[in-house]
Design an enzyme around this catalytic site. Structure first.
Site, PDB file in Angstrom:
ATOM      1  N   ASP A 218       0.659  -1.329   0.184  1.00 19.87           N
ATOM      2  CA  ASP A 218       0.023   0.044  -0.001  1.00 19.87           C
ATOM      3  C   ASP A 218       0.810   1.184  -0.099  1.00 19.87           C
ATOM      4  OD1 ASP A 218      -2.715   0.906   0.243  1.00 19.87           O
ATOM      5  OD2 ASP A 218      -1.971   1.670   2.193  1.00 19.87           O
ATOM      6  N   GLU A 286      14.444 -14.419   0.447  1.00 20.56           N
ATOM      7  CA  GLU A 286      15.098 -15.468   1.054  1.00 20.56           C
ATOM      8  C   GLU A 286      13.902 -16.698   1.111  1.00 20.56           C
ATOM      9  OE1 GLU A 286      14.802 -13.987   4.981  1.00 20.56           O
ATOM     10  OE2 GLU A 286      16.076 -12.276   4.881  1.00 20.56           O
TER      11      GLU A 286
HETATM   12  C1  GLC Z   1      -4.195   3.042  -0.597  1.00 16.48           C
HETATM   13  C2  GLC Z   1      -5.426   1.985  -0.375  1.00 16.48           C
HETATM   14  C3  GLC Z   1      -6.638   2.745  -0.248  1.00 16.48           C
HETATM   15  C4  GLC Z   1      -6.312   3.299   1.400  1.00 16.48           C
HETATM   16  C5  GLC Z   1      -5.141   4.233   1.436  1.00 16.48           C
HETATM   17  C6  GLC Z   1      -4.820   4.535   2.603  1.00 16.48           C
HETATM   18  O1  GLC Z   1      -4.690   3.771  -1.569  1.00 16.48           O
HETATM   19  O2  GLC Z   1      -5.868   1.441  -1.640  1.00 16.48           O
HETATM   20  O3  GLC Z   1      -7.959   2.298  -0.163  1.00 16.48           O
HETATM   21  O4  GLC Z   1      -7.501   4.290   1.560  1.00 16.48           O
HETATM   22  O5  GLC Z   1      -3.994   3.388   0.665  1.00 16.48           O
HETATM   23  O6  GLC Z   1      -4.117   3.327   3.320  1.00 16.48           O
END
Ligand code: GLC
Length: 573
Positions: A218, A286
């Protein structure tokens, strides 16, 4: 006329992820096993067979970790446990085991940019003093102004409002501010701190040891902020910091452009993130065969490609492609640009049209003024043209799934699900809606629970009780899986066919070139491993070239032999 040179070469025995089709599960909305209206892991395990039948290779799960769910689980309180709403670690193990028997890999969503404010580290930071080691795991700063009453800089949150929240210190006085690129409940970690890095090493190993095939990472482009946290030059609430990929079309050299964007957007795409990419990668290496895909929402594609250099990510989501409308010239440009940019660093391109942060493509493609990423469509907005959206979305999916590289499918797109564009405000959960006082309705419309059995109950079989954390629009009954399974011409059968032929002809690892000999001014054609993919963007029908017709996106017997507008065929030459 486009060039006929090969833009991708056939690869034999390539690693699985170079050509994989990965299906995104949004756990809240896939299938509810216990009837409480919230999807869960046992619900998914019970429906896994349908995904094996669809023909995908792996499943990426949006977060299912312990979380107060202020941002639908992208606010993690415990990275090594499953939220009780979704199940238990034992449920995860059963899921992995069952998936293995069906040949499906499981990919976990890692959220390293920020935690929940309920994480033990953040709770400890609130209690500790300014300058303490507890505070140093996050980004705390004194405010500006005579009494520190102003935020440390002018950055705006992706969800609206300031990126800074002021805390009350343990002694009851107003104190420091902490940074959150997203919601107040999502404090950003300080990735300059070795303790944070080491903690994440152990989180990665925890899931890899448990059998995860890898991670979707993310906000991969946001973990490092520019030194000194300087003011931003122009705030954009999109994940890329740009209102559109075209905003970065420029005469500058690549280096000049990147440097300028790093100065203009001090929390996106900073150089230091590459060091973190390499650290994550060294942990994956790993293990055998594991993979990570970065949500590195940077433009242009040549810049994104720097995230998949040797030793960094295996893949990134191709957001430049996602943001390209159904338009002949633009599609041709973005595919060429993608294959060149990723090819230059030895990485596959990926292709994606929908996910849980954007308006579903079946709706986007039937809508003239598509709102900015993250904004959504509400009941008071102009409503989409459903038929046009369906037709174009099927064509766009067929165009995409013939391309070489990895592809991502968002749950429900194989049913042609449209966005819920008339959701009443009282149901909304996306923090964007609340942080902008409803001015931006946010992303709930693409997160509505899936319809499985038409008319089985109020949620069309999503849960056993009919309960559903967001209500489905009435149209979802027509789109339910039960209405499409085995029905010739349905979107579900179209996806199955596309995935089957893609695999049969190894198009994910294929030899790709544009095919100008099959194009006119309204059509686009490419050949991948001997399969012609032809798209018609206009109202003038064209004759379908001779060969075996493998796939057609519209079944209209009257027009057999002709390719109509917004239609795609696959022909084995
Ligand atoms: C990313 C995720 C989204 C979330 C954001 C904060 O963009 O896909 O859904 O709100 O990160 O974590």
């Amino acid at each position: 006329m486009p060039t006929t040179e090969l833009l991708s070469h056939a690869r034999k025995d390539a690693e699985w992820w170079r050509s994989s089709v990965i299906y995104q599960i949004y756990p809240r909305s896939f299938a509810d096993g216990n009837g409480d209206g919230m999807g869960d892991l046992p619900g998914v395990t019970g429906r896994l067979k349908s995904l094996a039948d669809l023909g995908v290779d792996a499943l990426w799960f949006s977060p299912f970790f312990t979380s107060p769910q202020k941002d639908a689980g992208y606010d993690v309180a415990d990275y090594k446990n499953i939220d009780s709403r979704f199940g238990t670690l034992a449920d995860f193990d059963s899921l992995v085991a069952k998936a293995k028997t069906l040949g499906l890999r499981i990919i976990v969503d890692l959220v390293p940019n920020h935690s929940s404010d309920q994480h033990v580290w953040f709770q400890a930071a609130l209690k500790a003093a300014p300058g303490s080691k507890e505070r140093a795991r996050y980004i705390f700063r004194d405010g500006k102004g005579a009494n520190g009453e102003l935020p440390p800089n002018n950055w705006e949150s992706v969800f609206g409002g300031s990126t800074w929240t002021r805390i009350t210190e343990a002694d009851g006085t107003l104190g420091q501010w902490y940074l959150h690129i997203f919601d107040t409940s999502q404090p950003d970690f300080n990735w300059q701190n070795e303790e944070v890095r080491a903690e994440f090493d152990s989180v990665l190993r925890f899931w890899l040891d448990r059998g995860a095939a890898g991670f979707r990472i993310d906000v991969a482009h946001g973990m490092i902020k520019a030194d000194g946290l300087p003011d931003i030059i122009q705030n954009s609430t999109t994940m890329s910091g740009q209102d559109s990929p075209d905003a970065v079309k420029t005469e500058e050299t690549q280096e000049e452009l990147i440097r300028r964007l790093q100065i203009e957007n001090p929390f996106w795409g900073q150089e230091g993130v590459h060091e973190i990419n390499r650290r994550f990668r060294s942990i994956l290496d790993e293990y055998d065969d594991r993979v990570m895909c970065g949500e590195a929402w940077v433009h242009p594609l040549s810049r994104m490609a720097s995230y998949v250099k040797p030793g960094e990510y295996h893949q990134t989501f191709n957001f430049g492609y996602l943001e390209t409308p159904w338009n002949k010239e633009k599609l041709q440009d973005v595919v060429t640009e993608s294959l060149n940019a990723f090819g230059a660093v030895g990485a596959p391109s990926t292709w994606v049209l929908s996910n849980h942060d954007v308006i579903r493509h079946a709706t986007r493609m039937g809508y003239d003024q598509v709102p900015k990423q993250g904004d959504g469509i509400g009941p008071k907005y102009a409503q989409p043209d459903e038929a046009k959206g369906q037709r174009r979305a099927r064509a766009a999916s067929a165009f995409m799934l013939g391309l070489p590289g990895g592809a991502y499918i968002y749950q429900g797109e194989e049913l042609g699900l449209p966005e819920h564009t008339t959701l009443e405000d009282k149901y909304r959960e996306d923090p964007t809606f609340f942080r902008t006082n409803g001015e931006r309705v946010g992303r709930d419309g693409c997160r509505v629970p899936l319809p499985w059995e038409a008319g089985a109950n109020e949620s069309n079989g999503f849960s056993t009780t009919g309960a559903s954390w967001l209500p489905q629009p009435p149209s979802y009954k027509r789109y339910a899986r039960s209405e499409q399974e085995g029905v010739a011409g349905s979107t579900l059968e179209l996806y199955k066919r596309l995935l089957k032929e893609r695999k049969a002809f190894d198009m994910g690892n294929g030899e790709f070139r544009w095919a100008p000999e099959f194009m006119n001014e309204n059509t686009l054609a490419y050949i991948n491993n001997g399969i012609l993919v032809l798209a018609n963007f206009s109202g003038d029908p064209v004759v379908i070239p001779a060969g075996d017709l493998l796939v057609t996106t519209q079944h209209d017997l009257r027009l057999e032999g002709e390719l109509e507008h917004d239609q795609v065929v696959w022909v084995k030459l």
